[in-house]
Design a protein around this motif. Sequence first.
Motif, PDB file in Angstrom:
ATOM      1  N   GLY A 177      -4.742   7.343   0.202  1.00 38.75           N
ATOM      2  CA  GLY A 177      -4.024   7.612   1.431  1.00 38.75           C
ATOM      3  C   GLY A 177      -2.548   7.295   1.369  1.00 38.75           C
ATOM      4  O   GLY A 177      -1.848   7.367   2.384  1.00 38.75           O
ATOM      5  N   GLY A 178      -2.073   6.946   0.197  1.00 38.52           N
ATOM      6  CA  GLY A 178      -0.643   6.626   0.067  1.00 38.52           C
ATOM      7  C   GLY A 178      -0.389   5.140   0.282  1.00 38.52           C
ATOM      8  O   GLY A 178      -1.146   4.454   0.969  1.00 38.52           O
ATOM      9  N   ALA A 179       0.668   4.670  -0.288  1.00 39.28           N
ATOM     10  CA  ALA A 179       1.005   3.251  -0.182  1.00 39.28           C
ATOM     11  C   ALA A 179       1.853   2.996   1.055  1.00 39.28           C
ATOM     12  O   ALA A 179       2.116   3.894   1.848  1.00 39.28           O
ATOM     13  N   CYS A 180       2.261   1.755   1.203  1.00 41.46           N
ATOM     14  CA  CYS A 180       3.143   1.363   2.307  1.00 41.46           C
ATOM     15  C   CYS A 180       4.482   2.087   2.175  1.00 41.46           C
ATOM     16  O   CYS A 180       5.157   1.997   1.138  1.00 41.46           O
ATOM     17  N   ARG A 181       4.881   2.789   3.230  1.00 39.66           N
ATOM     18  CA  ARG A 181       6.129   3.566   3.182  1.00 39.66           C
ATOM     19  C   ARG A 181       7.363   2.650   3.164  1.00 39.66           C
ATOM     20  O   ARG A 181       8.379   2.984   2.534  1.00 39.66           O
ATOM     21  N   ALA A 182       7.247   1.522   3.834  1.00 37.96           N
ATOM     22  CA  ALA A 182       8.378   0.585   3.830  1.00 37.96           C
ATOM     23  C   ALA A 182       8.578  -0.004   2.434  1.00 37.96           C
ATOM     24  O   ALA A 182       9.719  -0.179   1.983  1.00 37.96           O
ATOM     25  N   ARG A 183       7.506  -0.287   1.754  1.00 42.27           N
ATOM     26  CA  ARG A 183       7.625  -0.819   0.396  1.00 42.27           C
ATOM     27  C   ARG A 183       8.253   0.224  -0.527  1.00 42.27           C
ATOM     28  O   ARG A 183       9.090  -0.103  -1.372  1.00 42.27           O
ATOM     29  N   SER A 184       7.838   1.475  -0.371  1.00 45.17           N
ATOM     30  CA  SER A 184       8.451   2.538  -1.177  1.00 45.17           C
ATOM     31  C   SER A 184       9.954   2.641  -0.896  1.00 45.17           C
ATOM     32  O   SER A 184      10.752   2.862  -1.809  1.00 45.17           O
ATOM     33  N   PHE A 185      10.320   2.466   0.369  1.00 46.60           N
ATOM     34  CA  PHE A 185      11.741   2.527   0.715  1.00 46.60           C
ATOM     35  C   PHE A 185      12.512   1.371   0.073  1.00 46.60           C
ATOM     36  O   PHE A 185      13.599   1.578  -0.485  1.00 46.60           O
ATOM     37  N   HIS A 186      11.924   0.184   0.143  1.00 48.11           N
ATOM     38  CA  HIS A 186      12.623  -0.986  -0.399  1.00 48.11           C
ATOM     39  C   HIS A 186      12.655  -0.966  -1.931  1.00 48.11           C
ATOM     40  O   HIS A 186      13.619  -1.446  -2.539  1.00 48.11           O
TER      41      HIS A 186
END
Length: 219
Positions: A177-186
């Motif tokens: 389902g995809g990872a944490c979007r905030a973590r990908s951003f950081h």
Amino acid sequence: MVAEVIAAHLTNVPAVAANAALHTDALAKAAKARANAALPTSAPAVEANAALHTDVPVKAAKVRANAALLTSVLAVEANVALHIPVQVKAAKVRALDEALICRRCKCAIGGAELSISASGDVYPCQLLHYPEFLIGNIHQCKVSEMISDSPVIEQCARMTVDNIKGCSTCAIKYICGGACRARSFHEGGDIMSTSPFCEYEKEAFIDGIIEIYSKNALS
């Protein structure tokens, strides 16, 4: 001498005839007696036979009714047996569809989750309090209006594993389902891309699937 014999014989003819008549009458009476004796015996037999013949159609009707009932029961059981697997399969399909929908993006960003700062600013995630993710301010607009008009919310709604870079080609994207979007951003500076942590998550998911399968196979 011959004349005497003939005379004696002629004299005995009536007696013989009378005797014959007596025996004939006796035989006739004996026949009637036997017939009368047989009548009471045959009457119950006839009645029993009639009862037997009357009972046969009744029993035949019961047998036919039972056969029809059994056929109906078997048909119902077969119908139920037919529909149970169909219902089970349908439930599985619905569960898979629901899981597929839910797992297109497991991150709650901008959907089940909103974050409001001390100043009233609204963001799609508590880890994304940055100007590019600002949705609005509760002192200036209702949250419902912000959600319906915000391009940030619209972007979050379109965010699925089908269009996230790295997720779209992943073999287990609908499981993860995809990872944490905030973590990908950081980690990578882009909420629409995967992060290096995804490799660990992918291995963890695969190991977990193998472990569950192994337990079920051995149980």
